[in-house]
Design a protein around this motif. Structure first.
Motif, PDB file in Angstrom:
ATOM      1  N   LEU A  98      87.134 -28.123 -55.582  1.00 49.90           N
ATOM      2  CA  LEU A  98      85.707 -27.839 -55.454  1.00 49.90           C
ATOM      3  C   LEU A  98      84.878 -29.115 -55.582  1.00 49.90           C
ATOM      4  N   HIS A  99      83.965 -29.331 -54.624  1.00 45.07           N
ATOM      5  CA  HIS A  99      83.094 -30.499 -54.612  1.00 45.07           C
ATOM      6  C   HIS A  99      81.672 -30.066 -54.270  1.00 45.07           C
ATOM      7  N   SER A 100      80.743 -31.020 -54.311  1.00 46.80           N
ATOM      8  CA  SER A 100      79.394 -30.815 -53.798  1.00 46.80           C
ATOM      9  C   SER A 100      78.961 -32.099 -53.113  1.00 46.80           C
ATOM     10  N   THR A 101      77.868 -32.022 -52.351  1.00 49.68           N
ATOM     11  CA  THR A 101      77.503 -33.113 -51.464  1.00 49.68           C
ATOM     12  C   THR A 101      75.995 -33.302 -51.425  1.00 49.68           C
ATOM     13  N   GLN A 102      75.556 -34.447 -50.977  1.00 48.85           N
ATOM     14  CA  GLN A 102      74.128 -34.688 -50.752  1.00 48.85           C
ATOM     15  C   GLN A 102      73.724 -34.444 -49.300  1.00 48.85           C
ATOM     16  N   SER A 103      74.652 -33.930 -48.497  1.00 51.10           N
ATOM     17  CA  SER A 103      74.404 -33.895 -47.057  1.00 51.10           C
ATOM     18  C   SER A 103      74.197 -32.512 -46.464  1.00 51.10           C
ATOM     19  N   TYR A 104      74.638 -31.427 -47.137  1.00 48.84           N
ATOM     20  CA  TYR A 104      74.684 -30.129 -46.457  1.00 48.84           C
ATOM     21  C   TYR A 104      74.638 -29.025 -47.505  1.00 48.84           C
ATOM     22  N   ALA A 105      73.759 -28.044 -47.306  1.00 47.59           N
ATOM     23  CA  ALA A 105      73.546 -27.012 -48.325  1.00 47.59           C
ATOM     24  C   ALA A 105      74.564 -25.880 -48.245  1.00 47.59           C
ATOM     25  N   LYS A 106      75.142 -25.657 -47.082  1.00 52.47           N
ATOM     26  CA  LYS A 106      76.087 -24.549 -46.930  1.00 52.47           C
ATOM     27  C   LYS A 106      77.508 -24.998 -47.281  1.00 52.47           C
ATOM     28  N   PRO A 107      78.336 -24.101 -47.809  1.00 44.84           N
ATOM     29  CA  PRO A 107      79.736 -24.461 -48.053  1.00 44.84           C
ATOM     30  C   PRO A 107      80.499 -24.710 -46.749  1.00 44.84           C
ATOM     31  N   PHE A 108      81.401 -25.697 -46.782  1.00 45.43           N
ATOM     32  CA  PHE A 108      82.343 -25.898 -45.689  1.00 45.43           C
ATOM     33  C   PHE A 108      83.641 -26.445 -46.262  1.00 45.43           C
ATOM     34  N   TYR A 216      67.127 -46.005 -46.936  1.00 47.19           N
ATOM     35  CA  TYR A 216      67.896 -45.428 -45.836  1.00 47.19           C
ATOM     36  C   TYR A 216      67.243 -44.115 -45.399  1.00 47.19           C
ATOM     37  N   ASP A 217      67.428 -43.785 -44.123  1.00 48.14           N
ATOM     38  CA  ASP A 217      66.974 -42.504 -43.583  1.00 48.14           C
ATOM     39  C   ASP A 217      68.057 -41.940 -42.678  1.00 48.14           C
ATOM     40  N   VAL A 218      68.143 -40.604 -42.621  1.00 45.59           N
ATOM     41  CA  VAL A 218      69.017 -39.900 -41.678  1.00 45.59           C
ATOM     42  C   VAL A 218      68.145 -38.922 -40.907  1.00 45.59           C
ATOM     43  N   PHE A 219      68.280 -38.893 -39.574  1.00 46.31           N
ATOM     44  CA  PHE A 219      67.389 -38.113 -38.723  1.00 46.31           C
ATOM     45  C   PHE A 219      68.057 -36.890 -38.093  1.00 46.31           C
ATOM     46  N   VAL A 220      69.327 -36.664 -38.382  1.00 46.45           N
ATOM     47  CA  VAL A 220      70.064 -35.578 -37.717  1.00 46.45           C
ATOM     48  C   VAL A 220      70.667 -34.661 -38.772  1.00 46.45           C
ATOM     49  N   ASN A 221      71.123 -33.497 -38.318  1.00 48.14           N
ATOM     50  CA  ASN A 221      71.709 -32.499 -39.200  1.00 48.14           C
ATOM     51  C   ASN A 221      73.224 -32.461 -39.035  1.00 48.14           C
ATOM     52  N   ASN A 222      73.910 -32.262 -40.140  1.00 45.68           N
ATOM     53  CA  ASN A 222      75.362 -32.174 -40.088  1.00 45.68           C
ATOM     54  C   ASN A 222      75.804 -30.979 -39.244  1.00 45.68           C
ATOM     55  N   PHE A 223      76.873 -31.212 -38.480  1.00 44.55           N
ATOM     56  CA  PHE A 223      77.498 -30.218 -37.600  1.00 44.55           C
ATOM     57  C   PHE A 223      76.632 -29.861 -36.389  1.00 44.55           C
ATOM     58  N   GLU A 224      75.550 -30.619 -36.139  1.00 41.67           N
ATOM     59  CA  GLU A 224      74.760 -30.437 -34.918  1.00 41.67           C
ATOM     60  C   GLU A 224      74.974 -31.661 -34.024  1.00 41.67           C
ATOM     61  N   LEU A 225      75.236 -31.412 -32.743  1.00 41.02           N
ATOM     62  CA  LEU A 225      75.624 -32.470 -31.820  1.00 41.02           C
ATOM     63  C   LEU A 225      74.563 -33.557 -31.722  1.00 41.02           C
ATOM     64  N   GLY A 255      74.480 -40.569 -50.057  1.00 41.73           N
ATOM     65  CA  GLY A 255      75.677 -39.943 -50.596  1.00 41.73           C
ATOM     66  C   GLY A 255      76.809 -40.913 -50.866  1.00 41.73           C
ATOM     67  N   TYR A 256      76.925 -41.968 -50.081  1.00 42.07           N
ATOM     68  CA  TYR A 256      77.975 -42.977 -50.243  1.00 42.07           C
ATOM     69  C   TYR A 256      77.343 -44.358 -50.315  1.00 42.07           C
ATOM     70  N   GLU A 257      78.036 -45.276 -50.944  1.00 42.58           N
ATOM     71  CA  GLU A 257      77.503 -46.626 -51.111  1.00 42.58           C
ATOM     72  C   GLU A 257      77.500 -47.422 -49.808  1.00 42.58           C
ATOM     73  N   ASP A 258      78.579 -47.309 -49.013  1.00 42.97           N
ATOM     74  CA  ASP A 258      78.740 -48.214 -47.872  1.00 42.97           C
ATOM     75  C   ASP A 258      78.870 -47.520 -46.524  1.00 42.97           C
ATOM     76  N   VAL A 259      78.765 -46.196 -46.496  1.00 45.55           N
ATOM     77  CA  VAL A 259      78.784 -45.470 -45.222  1.00 45.55           C
ATOM     78  C   VAL A 259      77.726 -44.370 -45.258  1.00 45.55           C
ATOM     79  N   PHE A 260      77.183 -44.055 -44.079  1.00 43.66           N
ATOM     80  CA  PHE A 260      76.301 -42.895 -43.971  1.00 43.66           C
ATOM     81  C   PHE A 260      77.110 -41.605 -44.038  1.00 43.66           C
ATOM     82  N   GLY A 261      78.310 -41.635 -43.494  1.00 40.84           N
ATOM     83  CA  GLY A 261      79.153 -40.449 -43.407  1.00 40.84           C
ATOM     84  C   GLY A 261      80.173 -40.656 -42.306  1.00 40.84           C
ATOM     85  N   TYR A 262      80.439 -39.592 -41.557  1.00 41.79           N
ATOM     86  CA  TYR A 262      81.520 -39.645 -40.573  1.00 41.79           C
ATOM     87  C   TYR A 262      81.062 -39.054 -39.246  1.00 41.79           C
TER      88      TYR A 262
END
Length: 271
Positions: A98-108, A216-225, A255-262
């Protein structure tokens, strides 16, 4: 590390929470479940992993535990020794982390690669997305056989704690530990069994690096193309655009020190 064992016999099912000390949802959900003194149909082991980091509300003491597996009992760092202890405790178990994230409110859910365990369990979980981490699993608990990791929601929120509890109930129902995940209407998540074609599968392709910056800023939503040419993030005002289409996974500003994500591909459904 704190360990609970419920039921008679040797557990073949395990739940691990709070590998990261700044993600208390797993520990809270495990304590809540155990405090209810549930009736179990097969033995189960529940582990609150990084108690030291949890007590200090930090991600780790010496190094990231979820990059230290399988660990070393003689290592100099707390987390690498702890990783060896966790691996010893879950050996032979189908394991839920079990984990939690700064990027997405729904479980995956996340797995090393989709196999029989993911196919049998994930339709019973309240998740619509399943991510293959593939080459990025090294050092993580999901590199351990028969392990599913789940992000329960936004880090530090009551919703993540509530989601974590019901995710435990759903997982334990799927593995035959409890007879049913819920009484009707109790869960804030839909725990109806999903059709395999309703669980979308993504495969991580690459890290999205970020250079040192103050903002830093992020302009897109996770799991959206994100289409080629779309802007997706910025560092100190410098805007980054996609050089190919991708689906963001675990993408966040801080959420991460050296990457935005994947960056990931959508490869189909669990069916």
């Amino acid at each position: 590390m704190r360990i609970y064992e419920l039921g008679e016999g040797t557990p073949e099912v395990a739940v691990v929470g709070s590998i990261h000390g700044d993600e208390p949802c797993g520990a809270s959900a495990i304590d809540r479940f155990v405090a209810e003194e549930p009736t179990v149909d097969r033995p189960v082991k529940l582990i609150i992993a990084n108690e030291e980091a949890l007590a200090e509300d930090v991600r780790y003491i010496d190094e990231d535990l979820n990059r230290a597996f399988p660990g070393d009992p003689n290592a100099e760092t707390h987390e690498r020794r702890l990783a060896a202890e966790v691996v010893r405790e879950i050996r032979g178990c189908t394991t839920f982390s079990l984990h939690s994230t700064q990027s997405y409110a729904k479980p995956f859910a996340l797995v090393d690669s989709v196999g029989a365990v993911a196919r049998s369990i994930c339709p019973h979980l309240p998740v619509d997305e399943l991510v293959e981490t593939s080459e990025f699993a090294g050092g993580r608990l999901i590199d351990h056989a028969h392990t599913i990791e789940v992000e329960c929601g936004l880090q530090g929120t009551p919703d993540a704690e509530e989601n974590a509890y019901w995710l435990i109930r759903a997982f334990l129902a799927a593995t035959g530990v409890v007879s049913a995940p819920i009484e009707a209407g109790e869960s804030p998540l839909s725990l109806d069994r999903r059709d395999e074609d309703d669980v979308n599968v993504y495969r991580m392709l690459e890290c999205i690096p970020k250079e040192p910056a103050d903002e830093y800023d992020v302009f897109v939503n996770n799991f959206e193309l994100v289409e080629e040419g779309d802007r997706f993030a910025a560092a100190d005002g410098e805007v980054f655009t996609a050089d190919r289409a991708f689906y963001p996974v675990l993408l966040s500003a801080y959420g991460y020190e050296d990457v935005f994500g994947y960056a990931a591909d959508h490869i189909g459904t669990l069916g």
